[in-house]
Enzyme design. Structure first.
Site, PDB file in Angstrom:
ATOM      1  N   ASP A  11       0.869  -1.177   0.000  1.00 15.18           N
ATOM      2  CA  ASP A  11       0.000   0.000   0.000  1.00 15.18           C
ATOM      3  C   ASP A  11       0.903   1.223   0.000  1.00 15.18           C
ATOM      4  OD1 ASP A  11      -2.417  -1.447   0.190  1.00 15.18           O
ATOM      5  OD2 ASP A  11      -2.178  -1.626   2.361  1.00 15.18           O
ATOM      6  N   ASP A 130     -13.940  -3.356  -1.221  1.00 20.70           N
ATOM      7  CA  ASP A 130     -13.732  -3.002   0.181  1.00 20.70           C
ATOM      8  C   ASP A 130     -15.053  -3.178   0.919  1.00 20.70           C
ATOM      9  OD1 ASP A 130     -11.126  -2.346  -0.455  1.00 20.70           O
ATOM     10  OD2 ASP A 130     -11.571  -0.226  -0.767  1.00 20.70           O
TER      11      ASP A 130
END
Length: 258
Positions: A11, A130
């Site tokens: 990330d 998500d």
């Protein structure tokens, strides 16, 4: 039987690898290239690279990061971050990615999935989802723009419905990011993953919650996912990929030998 995949995730925020808890309070982990090289050497089956700010800021991931990583790894490489057009996909693939992942842009423009699949093939299209469990409603919902918690929004999509929709549009693979479990290190959300597995006919990757060796075994053995994505346990050397693979092989799982 296809081998189960172990997938470390980078990330990236402002050019640095970070990691948060439940997609918040990100802390600096290390350099992009050093981690990418390390995971390749440890025997990762694939590397996932997310520019977590790109979609929230309406920009494309920087191509130089993609090309620099592609030069030093020899494993499949999936890239995500602000991909909104066919031209964006072509640019990222030309920079060295093997496939692309779209998340928030797909929610805004679902038929982007179909356009990419038609042009480049379904094997090139990963859809990231998500998912957050709403305790009051006992329901999982899809969230958008999760890379910036000041811009994150709850969508009207229930996770199970969105999983079915993206498959119908041409998704070749789904990464289910369980936000409640992210960074908690107390195990993958097996309840949700089992439910999604029943309706998911493409490769399913579990993300969020890995904390020890048995968490990986459980998600493969019980939820029957095709791959397990993790970050914190790899970044912090709690688990080394080559040792994890030996453990899983001893448990009887089909694993690619390092």
């Amino acid at each position: 039987m296809l081998a189960k995949r172990i997938i470390p995730c980078l990330d990236v925020k402002s050019g640095i690898v970070v990691k948060g808890v439940q997609f918040r309070n990100h802390e600096i982990v290390g350099g992009i290239l050093s981690l990418a090289k390390r995971y390749t050497q440890e025997g990762a089956d694939e590397l996932v690279f997310y520019d977590i700010e790109a979609s929230s800021n309406n920009r494309l991931i920087k191509k130089k990061w993609v090309s620099q990583i592609a030069e030093i790894i020899n494993i499949p490489f999936c890239v995500a971050g602000g991909i909104q057009t066919i031209q964006d996909v072509q640019s990222i693939l030309s920079s060295g990615a093997d496939k692309i992942s779209i998340n928030s842009p797909a929610i805004s423009d679902p038929y982007l999935i179909s356009r990419i699949a038609d042009r480049f093939g379904v094997q090139c299209v990963v859809v990231g989802i998500d998912s957050w469990f709403n305790k009051e409603e006992s329901q999982y919902y899809v969230y958008q723009y999760t890379g910036d918690n000041t811009k994150t929004i709850k969508t009207s999509w229930k996770t199970c419905d969105w999983v079915q929709k993206v498959q119908a549009l041409g998704a070749g693979e789904i990464v289910l990011n369980v936000m409640n479990q992210d960074g908690m290190k107390n195990g993958y959300d097996l309840v949700q993953l089992k439910k999604i597995r029943k309706i998911c006919n493409v490769p399913l990757i579990a993300s969020g919650g890995a904390g020890d060796y048995f968490h990986f075994y459980d998600v493969f053995n019980e939820a029957k996912v095709d791959g397990a994505l993790a970050a914190s346990v790899f970044h912090n050397r709690i688990i080394k990929i080559n040792q994890l693979k030996k453990f899983l092989m001893k448990k009887g799982l089909e694993i690619r030998v390092c």
